[in-house]
Design an enzyme around this catalytic site. Structure first.
Site, PDB file in Angstrom:
ATOM      1  N   GLU A   1     -13.732  -2.575   1.999  1.00  0.00           N
ATOM      2  CA  GLU A   1     -12.674  -1.723   2.557  1.00  0.00           C
ATOM      3  C   GLU A   1     -12.372  -0.648   1.508  1.00  0.00           C
ATOM      4  O   GLU A   1     -11.906  -0.959   0.408  1.00  0.00           O
ATOM      5  CB  GLU A   1     -11.414  -2.543   2.836  1.00  0.00           C
ATOM      6  CG  GLU A   1     -10.314  -1.680   3.441  1.00  0.00           C
ATOM      7  CD  GLU A   1      -8.990  -2.417   3.625  1.00  0.00           C
ATOM      8  OE1 GLU A   1      -8.596  -3.175   2.727  1.00  0.00           O
ATOM      9  OE2 GLU A   1      -8.355  -2.204   4.672  1.00  0.00           O
TER      10      GLU A   1
ATOM     11  N   LYS B   1      10.297  -7.365  -0.081  1.00  0.00           N
ATOM     12  CA  LYS B   1       9.670  -6.898  -1.324  1.00  0.00           C
ATOM     13  C   LYS B   1       8.690  -5.809  -0.916  1.00  0.00           C
ATOM     14  O   LYS B   1       7.561  -6.086  -0.519  1.00  0.00           O
ATOM     15  CB  LYS B   1       8.940  -8.061  -2.004  1.00  0.00           C
ATOM     16  CG  LYS B   1       8.812  -7.966  -3.506  1.00  0.00           C
ATOM     17  CD  LYS B   1       8.093  -6.740  -4.020  1.00  0.00           C
ATOM     18  CE  LYS B   1       6.595  -6.790  -3.874  1.00  0.00           C
ATOM     19  NZ  LYS B   1       5.923  -5.524  -4.198  1.00  0.00           N
TER      20      LYS B   1
ATOM     21  N   CYS C   1      -4.661   0.553   7.946  1.00  0.00           N
ATOM     22  CA  CYS C   1      -5.454  -0.652   8.192  1.00  0.00           C
ATOM     23  C   CYS C   1      -6.159  -0.577   9.538  1.00  0.00           C
ATOM     24  O   CYS C   1      -7.047  -1.363   9.816  1.00  0.00           O
ATOM     25  CB  CYS C   1      -4.572  -1.890   8.155  1.00  0.00           C
ATOM     26  SG  CYS C   1      -3.403  -1.906   9.496  1.00  0.00           S
TER      27      CYS C   1
ATOM     28  N   SER D   1      -3.779  -6.311   1.212  1.00  0.00           N
ATOM     29  CA  SER D   1      -5.232  -6.469   1.151  1.00  0.00           C
ATOM     30  C   SER D   1      -5.614  -7.939   1.360  1.00  0.00           C
ATOM     31  O   SER D   1      -4.803  -8.846   1.133  1.00  0.00           O
ATOM     32  CB  SER D   1      -5.731  -5.975  -0.209  1.00  0.00           C
ATOM     33  OG  SER D   1      -5.095  -6.707  -1.229  1.00  0.00           O
TER      34      SER D   1
ATOM     35  N   PHE E   1       1.682  -0.442   0.583  1.00  0.00           N
ATOM     36  CA  PHE E   1       2.114   0.937   0.328  1.00  0.00           C
ATOM     37  C   PHE E   1       1.881   1.858   1.509  1.00  0.00           C
ATOM     38  O   PHE E   1       2.524   2.896   1.625  1.00  0.00           O
ATOM     39  CB  PHE E   1       1.378   1.496  -0.910  1.00  0.00           C
ATOM     40  CG  PHE E   1      -0.009   2.016  -0.614  1.00  0.00           C
ATOM     41  CD1 PHE E   1      -0.207   3.294  -0.109  1.00  0.00           C
ATOM     42  CD2 PHE E   1      -1.137   1.215  -0.808  1.00  0.00           C
ATOM     43  CE1 PHE E   1      -1.485   3.767   0.181  1.00  0.00           C
ATOM     44  CE2 PHE E   1      -2.407   1.677  -0.524  1.00  0.00           C
ATOM     45  CZ  PHE E   1      -2.582   2.963  -0.031  1.00  0.00           C
TER      46      PHE E   1
ATOM     47  N   GLU F   1       5.512  -1.413  -4.612  1.00  0.00           N
ATOM     48  CA  GLU F   1       6.086  -0.737  -5.771  1.00  0.00           C
ATOM     49  C   GLU F   1       5.612   0.722  -5.862  1.00  0.00           C
ATOM     50  O   GLU F   1       6.123   1.494  -6.658  1.00  0.00           O
ATOM     51  CB  GLU F   1       5.735  -1.506  -7.053  1.00  0.00           C
ATOM     52  CG  GLU F   1       4.247  -1.575  -7.408  1.00  0.00           C
ATOM     53  CD  GLU F   1       3.478  -2.678  -6.657  1.00  0.00           C
ATOM     54  OE1 GLU F   1       3.818  -2.976  -5.495  1.00  0.00           O
ATOM     55  OE2 GLU F   1       2.517  -3.208  -7.242  1.00  0.00           O
TER      56      GLU F   1
HETATM   57  P1  NAD Z   1      -1.898  -4.924  -1.824  1.00  0.00           P
HETATM   58  O1  NAD Z   1      -2.508  -6.181  -1.348  1.00  0.00           O
HETATM   59  O2  NAD Z   1      -2.332  -4.372  -3.133  1.00  0.00           O
HETATM   60  O3  NAD Z   1      -0.306  -5.077  -1.926  1.00  0.00           O
HETATM   61  C1  NAD Z   1       0.466  -5.586  -0.854  1.00  0.00           C
HETATM   62  C2  NAD Z   1       1.729  -6.227  -1.418  1.00  0.00           C
HETATM   63  O4  NAD Z   1       1.362  -7.315  -2.257  1.00  0.00           O
HETATM   64  C3  NAD Z   1       2.565  -5.278  -2.267  1.00  0.00           C
HETATM   65  O5  NAD Z   1       3.920  -5.505  -2.007  1.00  0.00           O
HETATM   66  C4  NAD Z   1       2.190  -5.670  -3.687  1.00  0.00           C
HETATM   67  O6  NAD Z   1       3.234  -5.447  -4.607  1.00  0.00           O
HETATM   68  C5  NAD Z   1       1.885  -7.142  -3.574  1.00  0.00           C
HETATM   69  N1  NAD Z   1       0.871  -7.594  -4.538  1.00  0.00           N
HETATM   70  C6  NAD Z   1      -0.122  -6.860  -5.075  1.00  0.00           C
HETATM   71  N2  NAD Z   1      -0.860  -7.612  -5.917  1.00  0.00           N
HETATM   72  C7  NAD Z   1      -0.329  -8.851  -5.896  1.00  0.00           C
HETATM   73  C8  NAD Z   1      -0.661 -10.076  -6.551  1.00  0.00           C
HETATM   74  N3  NAD Z   1      -1.699 -10.174  -7.384  1.00  0.00           N
HETATM   75  N4  NAD Z   1       0.094 -11.169  -6.291  1.00  0.00           N
HETATM   76  C9  NAD Z   1       1.128 -11.095  -5.445  1.00  0.00           C
HETATM   77  N5  NAD Z   1       1.493  -9.956  -4.800  1.00  0.00           N
HETATM   78  C10 NAD Z   1       0.772  -8.841  -5.014  1.00  0.00           C
HETATM   79  O7  NAD Z   1      -2.100  -3.845  -0.658  1.00  0.00           O
HETATM   80  P2  NAD Z   1      -1.768  -2.289  -0.683  1.00  0.00           P
HETATM   81  O8  NAD Z   1      -2.771  -1.588  -1.529  1.00  0.00           O
HETATM   82  O9  NAD Z   1      -0.335  -2.052  -0.929  1.00  0.00           O
HETATM   83  O10 NAD Z   1      -2.018  -1.924   0.854  1.00  0.00           O
HETATM   84  C11 NAD Z   1      -3.270  -1.638   1.380  1.00  0.00           C
HETATM   85  C12 NAD Z   1      -3.902  -2.855   2.007  1.00  0.00           C
HETATM   86  O11 NAD Z   1      -3.066  -3.366   3.031  1.00  0.00           O
HETATM   87  C13 NAD Z   1      -5.233  -2.558   2.688  1.00  0.00           C
HETATM   88  O12 NAD Z   1      -6.105  -3.601   2.407  1.00  0.00           O
HETATM   89  C14 NAD Z   1      -4.873  -2.523   4.160  1.00  0.00           C
HETATM   90  O13 NAD Z   1      -5.924  -2.810   5.048  1.00  0.00           O
HETATM   91  C15 NAD Z   1      -3.830  -3.571   4.214  1.00  0.00           C
HETATM   92  N6  NAD Z   1      -2.996  -3.408   5.394  1.00  0.00           N
HETATM   93  C16 NAD Z   1      -3.191  -4.283   6.429  1.00  0.00           C
HETATM   94  C17 NAD Z   1      -2.453  -4.136   7.571  1.00  0.00           C
HETATM   95  C18 NAD Z   1      -2.637  -5.083   8.707  1.00  0.00           C
HETATM   96  O14 NAD Z   1      -1.831  -5.040   9.607  1.00  0.00           O
HETATM   97  N7  NAD Z   1      -3.634  -5.941   8.714  1.00  0.00           N
HETATM   98  C19 NAD Z   1      -1.497  -3.108   7.686  1.00  0.00           C
HETATM   99  C20 NAD Z   1      -1.321  -2.240   6.598  1.00  0.00           C
HETATM  100  C21 NAD Z   1      -2.091  -2.402   5.456  1.00  0.00           C
END
Ligand code: NAD
Length: 498
Positions: A383, A174, A282, A227, A150, A177
């Site tokens: 985090e 994808k 991140c 994450s 997000f 959401e």
């Molecule tokens: P998230 O892991 O909750 O979601 C990321 C994606 O995975 C979304 O599209 C979501 O719909 C999907 N998802 C969520 N739960 C899932 C599940 N159980 N099974 C399969 N898919 C699932 O992350 P977020 O809250 O959207 O974003 C924040 C996180 O992203 C933080 O941890 C941040 O550090 C990380 N991030 C990392 C980088 C990097 O380059 N390393 C860059 C941006 C964000």
């Protein structure tokens, strides 16, 4: 009536049929602004089928033809960047200047992808053996999936999509959401730029859509950002299903301030890197490591600056920090502030009582500072992904370095110092993928690649830049001989009388 946000499949919007939707908020008011369709297995099938059908045509499009689409896309993005930034602010909450910065960093990756003709050149070795030439060609993988978080709803898709397309792949994105509209806007611009239907598709949803992509035999590779627990899951599931996967995870970025640093510069950096986009980055700095004896003076300078930060609706040009993305995320981040107090960290600035310049229902949390944070406290280990900055104290350089290297994450880090030798030692010994020297958020430019170490990245390719092109292609090596029978007497390497 709230808006409805639908999938984008085969060059047009497609309403969801799975009967599931999610709320998309305006974080500055707390109101639901739209419902987004969540894909079920049938829609995953439909999106992948569209991408598969479009593959032969796009793979067969000349480099010049693909590049023309990317140049046109770049021009459209540039012309409509303010509109895209407003879309990001409306659903994510970050202030418009931060959203504009995200769009600019995204455009950088489109510009890189426009160099496809140069970047996809293979190698050629003439006469490797007598009359034998050997050369390599880089070919697309096929249909690739991109799953984004997000916090950068425009930039993270743009880390992958332009490079994947430039290499001749077709894509199913994808997006998160929580803020899905930016992805649809990108799809519209790509279509306007001349991308054929089916080459780029957007599938909204949650785990069901992600699992559908991870299990689909036609999806050859997955680029994921999110994450760490989900990154690990995506990596393990995708690779088990035979896919190439790069999965970028979470972070806990430390910024070390050595005694000889310019403390005003360091305090400015800590505040902008800790609280920009409300800490939902991140590469945000979440721990400042103050090396003795600078701790008290540095904390005073950071505190002074934090009190001047204007928290408010991201659409207001005076706001410097917006709300958190959802009510649930607000509750989670706030619970860490409570935990930090219980665990004995010193709460130097409490953001829970912030008076924001925005609607009462917005997901507001002001900038928060903990001092004397120690490993073992949850504010240190986890985090938090919000506007909560910790200061840990270290006796010397070695202790600061050891603290970072003991951390399971290894995304970004920075050192602030006036000592070149200390900076060189830091960059050499620190176990982190991206390092800043007097630069708090060292996000590599588009012609390098982005990626952390340890639990911040699963897989062996970093995102975008040269490693992006590497990830989205596979190499074929051709060994070739063309016997020239007109050159009588020339040894063609064939056995005599064959
Ligand atoms: P998230 O892991 O909750 O979601 C990321 C994606 O995975 C979304 O599209 C979501 O719909 C999907 N998802 C969520 N739960 C899932 C599940 N159980 N099974 C399969 N898919 C699932 O992350 P977020 O809250 O959207 O974003 C924040 C996180 O992203 C933080 O941890 C941040 O550090 C990380 N991030 C990392 C980088 C990097 O380059 N390393 C860059 C941006 C964000």
């Amino acid at each position: 009536m709230t808006d409805r946000i639908s999938h984008w499949i085969d060059g047009k919007p497609v309403s969801g049929t799975a009967g599931r939707t999610g709320d998309v908020f305006d974080p500055a008011t707390g109101q639901v602004r739209a419902q987004v369709d969540f894909a079920g297995p049938a829609e995953v099938e439909r999106a992948v089928a569209a991408a598969s059908a479009a593959l032969p045509g796009w793979r067969g499009t000349s480099l010049a033809g693909r590049t023309r689409v990317l140049f046109a896309f770049r021009e459209l993005l540039q012309a409509r960047k303010d509109e895209l930034a407003k879309i990001v602010t409306g659903e994510h909450g970050k202030v418009e200047s931060d959203a504009a910065g995200e769009v600019a960093r995204g455009i950088e990756n489109v510009e890189y992808a426009c160099g496809a003709a140069q970047l996809l050149k293979g190698g050629f070795s003439e006469n490797a053996s007598t009359s034998v030439d050997v050369y390599s060609i880089a070919q697309p993988l096929g249909v690739v999936g991109v799953i984004s978080p997000f916090n950068f709803p425009a930039m993270v898709p743009l880390w992958f999509v332009p490079n994947a397309l430039a290499c001749g792949n077709t894509v199913v994105l994808k997006p998160s959401e929580k803020d899905p509209s930016a992805a649809v806007f990108l799809a519209e611009l790509l279509a306007e730029a001349g991308l054929p239907p089916g080459v780029f598709n957007v599938l909204h949803g949650d785990k069901v859509a992600v699992d559908g992509l991870l299990e689909h035999p036609e999806v050859k590779a997955v680029s994921f950002v999110g994450s760490t627990p989900i990154a690990r899951y995506v990596y393990e599931t995708g690779t088990r299903n035979g896919k190439r996967v790069q999965a970028l995870g979470g972070a806990k970025n430390h910024m070390v301030v050595l005694p000889d640093a310019d403390l005003d510069l360091a305090a400015d950096a800590a505040v902008s890197a800790g609280f920009g986009s409300a800490g939902e980055r991140c590469m945000a700095v979440s721990v400042v490591v103050a090396v003795d004896p600078v701790g008290d003076e540095l904390v005073a300078k950071i505190t002074e600056r934090m009190r001047l930060l204007r928290v408010g609706d991201g659409r207001n040009p005076d706001s410097e920090m917006g709300p958190l993305v959802t009510r649930a995320h607000h509750a989670r981040v706030s619970s860490y502030v409570d935990a930090g107090v219980t665990e004995g960290a010193t709460l130097a600035v409490d953001g829970r009582a912030v008076e924001a310049d925005g609607a009462e229902g917005g997901f507001w949390l002001g900038p928060t500072l903990f001092d004397h944070v120690r490993p073992g406290m949850s504010v240190y280990t986890d985090e938090i992904f919000g506007p909560v900055l910790s200061v840990a104290r270290a006796a010397d350089f070695d202790e600061a370095l050891a603290l970072i290297n003991a951390n399971p994450y290894g995304n970004g880090t920075a050192v602030f110092t006036g000592d070149g030798a200390a900076a060189r030692r830091f960059q050499n010994e620190v176990e982190v993928g991206m390092v800043g020297v007097n630069v708090p958020i060292p996000v590599p430019v588009g012609y390098y690649s982005f990626g952390g170490w340890k639990d911040s990245l699963f897989g062996d390719s970093h995102a975008y830049g040269p490693e992006g092109f590497h990830f989205f292609t596979r190499t074929k090596v051709v060994t070739s001989r063309w016997p020239d029978s007109s050159h009588a007497g020339v040894n063609l390497g064939f056995p005599k009388n064959s």
